[in-house]
Design an enzyme around this catalytic site. Structure first.
Site, PDB file in Angstrom:
ATOM      1  N   GLU A  57      -1.326   5.554   8.856  1.00 13.14           N
ATOM      2  CA  GLU A  57      -2.284   5.684   9.963  1.00 13.14           C
ATOM      3  C   GLU A  57      -3.718   5.681   9.447  1.00 13.14           C
ATOM      4  O   GLU A  57      -4.616   5.106  10.070  1.00 13.14           O
ATOM      5  CB  GLU A  57      -2.009   6.981  10.737  1.00 13.14           C
ATOM      6  N   ALA A 159      28.450  -6.169 -10.289  1.00 14.24           N
ATOM      7  CA  ALA A 159      28.491  -7.616 -10.508  1.00 14.24           C
ATOM      8  C   ALA A 159      29.899  -7.943 -10.983  1.00 14.24           C
ATOM      9  O   ALA A 159      30.340  -7.445 -12.023  1.00 14.24           O
ATOM     10  CB  ALA A 159      27.460  -8.038 -11.540  1.00 14.24           C
ATOM     11  N   ARG A 189      15.999  -2.652  -8.474  1.00 14.91           N
ATOM     12  CA  ARG A 189      15.568  -1.496  -9.258  1.00 14.91           C
ATOM     13  C   ARG A 189      14.151  -1.085  -8.871  1.00 14.91           C
ATOM     14  O   ARG A 189      13.859   0.106  -8.705  1.00 14.91           O
ATOM     15  CB  ARG A 189      15.604  -1.829 -10.749  1.00 14.91           C
ATOM     16  N   ASP A 205      26.782  -1.325 -23.921  1.00 18.07           N
ATOM     17  CA  ASP A 205      25.833  -2.407 -23.641  1.00 18.07           C
ATOM     18  C   ASP A 205      24.402  -2.127 -24.092  1.00 18.07           C
ATOM     19  O   ASP A 205      23.588  -3.055 -24.129  1.00 18.07           O
ATOM     20  CB  ASP A 205      25.821  -2.714 -22.141  1.00 18.07           C
ATOM     21  N   LEU A 209      17.634  -0.939 -18.428  1.00 17.79           N
ATOM     22  CA  LEU A 209      17.517  -0.551 -17.014  1.00 17.79           C
ATOM     23  C   LEU A 209      16.061  -0.503 -16.564  1.00 17.79           C
ATOM     24  O   LEU A 209      15.675   0.335 -15.746  1.00 17.79           O
ATOM     25  CB  LEU A 209      18.214   0.787 -16.735  1.00 17.79           C
ATOM     26  N   ARG A 212      11.943  -6.055 -15.315  1.00 10.45           N
ATOM     27  CA  ARG A 212      11.285  -7.072 -16.135  1.00 10.45           C
ATOM     28  C   ARG A 212      11.164  -8.415 -15.414  1.00 10.45           C
ATOM     29  O   ARG A 212      10.189  -9.129 -15.594  1.00 10.45           O
ATOM     30  CB  ARG A 212      12.065  -7.286 -17.444  1.00 10.45           C
ATOM     31  N   ARG A 296      34.360   3.627 -14.552  1.00 12.47           N
ATOM     32  CA  ARG A 296      34.671   5.050 -14.471  1.00 12.47           C
ATOM     33  C   ARG A 296      33.676   5.787 -13.574  1.00 12.47           C
ATOM     34  O   ARG A 296      34.061   6.552 -12.683  1.00 12.47           O
ATOM     35  CB  ARG A 296      34.677   5.659 -15.875  1.00 12.47           C
TER      36      ARG A 296
END
Length: 364
Positions: A57, A159, A189, A205, A209, A212, A296
């Site tokens: 506002e 994925a 993200r 891996d 995170l 980019r 998991r």
């Protein structure tokens, strides 16, 4: 033939919603857009750009200048009526001579919750609420979830192949989906307040995170690590902004080493571990949490009924024997199996993006 007022109100509310969508850095505050209309023309636009900055506002009134007097304000959320980091927006609308206020929804924050409407009406301003309310509530589903249930809106991102696999039997998993899908994940993200993964993913891996391949800021990064096995040189620790959730019994000397590496360590009791993690994130002001984890952790969130939304990137591949994205969830009866209300199916390069809300997600 002129349009009925209800249709005019909906049109300008859609304009305000489009502005609100730009407010991806305003958490823990809600995303709000505001349009000022006078004489059938938009004279001012604004949205809440950043936490601690001017509200929607305020930005709209500044944009309108003197043209704000006598205008109708279309706001996606009830104007605030309390002093926080900024003065009450309801007071501002009164001072600047707004004649009518059209809102999408009432503010679930107990500090407001109708107080803004009451203040406007006492000043003689006409108030109409509930215009495109479903769309406005969806826009602020994370804020509503935090205000009403004390936890963030949880989106599980996966994925997988068309047969639901996230890795081959030998563990190979890169890359299942295409570059367009991976770029969109970075944008997701950037639109989240926190991204959470498990220690299994960190060890297997070594993900960053970070954001980019899309504009926007990197959100808070969170790791579920009950026994503090996160390597001190893990990429997820680079640049700070990482919290590690562990058990009360975890070794304190290891916690000190991780904190020296830039992490924040939060101790959580064993009972209701995931729910306690969400409570901590809520206290950190997280409205939107994206879970990017292995089978998991993903299965544990599904089994516990703590997922609100699924974003599944499905690649046009059949992987056969391997690990499914929800292998961590085990059900004994079809009556226990959560279903999805599909909201979107779209193409992303060669992949499909399927978005849906879990049946166990409390209504907005």
């Amino acid at each position: 033939m002129s349009l009925p007022q209800s249709k005019i109100d909906e049109y300008y509310m859609r304009c305000a919603l489009e502005l609100a969508e730009r407010g991806t850095e305003c958490s823990p505050n809600p995303r709000v857009g505001c349009v000022l209309v006078r004489g059938g023309e938009i004279v001012g636009c604004g949205w809440h750009k950043k936490y601690g900055g001017p509200h929607a506002e305020v930005n709209a009134v500044r944009d309108a200048g003197d043209a704000a007097r006598g205008a109708t304000a279309y706001v996606t959320l009830e104007p605030c009526s309390h002093y926080g980091k900024t003065p009450p927006c309801a007071d501002l609308l009164i001072e600047r001579g707004i004649e009518r206020v059209v809102c999408g929804m009432r503010d679930p924050n107990p500090k407001v919750d109708g107080g803004g409407f009451a203040k406007l009406e006492r000043a003689g301003i006409e108030v109409k609420s509930g215009v495109l309310e479903d769309e406005c509530r969806w826009m602020n589903r994370g804020f509503i979830r935090r205000m009403t249930l004390g936890r963030p809106w949880v989106t599980l991102k996966a994925a997988a192949s068309l047969d639901g696999k996230i890795a081959l039997e030998n563990g190979e998993s890169k890359w299942i989906t295409g570059p367009e899908s991976r770029a969109l994940v970075h944008a997701m993200r950037a639109g989240s307040d926190a991204v959470l993964t498990g220690i299994g993913t960190v060890l297997a891996d070594d993900p960053q995170l970070t954001v980019r391949d899309a504009p926007g800021r990197t959100p808070l990064r969170a790791v579920l690590d009950r026994h503090l096995r996160t390597p001190l040189d893990a990429k997820i620790l680079e640049g700070g902004g990482t919290v590690i959730f562990t058990l009360n019994s975890a070794p304190k000397e290891r916690a000190a080493a991780l904190e020296a590496a830039g992490a924040r360590v939060e101790y959580i009791p064993e009972d209701d571990f995931l729910a306690a993690v969400l409570d901590k994130l809520c206290r950190d002001g997280v409205n939107y949490l994206m879970v990017e984890a292995g089978a998991r952790v993903a299965g544990a969130f599904i089994k516990a009924g703590l997922c609100d939304e699924l974003a599944l990137f499905a690649a046009p591949k059949i992987m056969g024997r391997g690990l499914s994205f929800a292998d961590g969830a085990a059900f004994d009866s079809m009556n226990e199996v959560p279903s999805l209300m599909i909201r979107e199916i779209s193409r992303c390069g060669e992949d499909l993006l399927i978005k849906g809300v879990f049946s166990c997600s409390p209504g907005l």
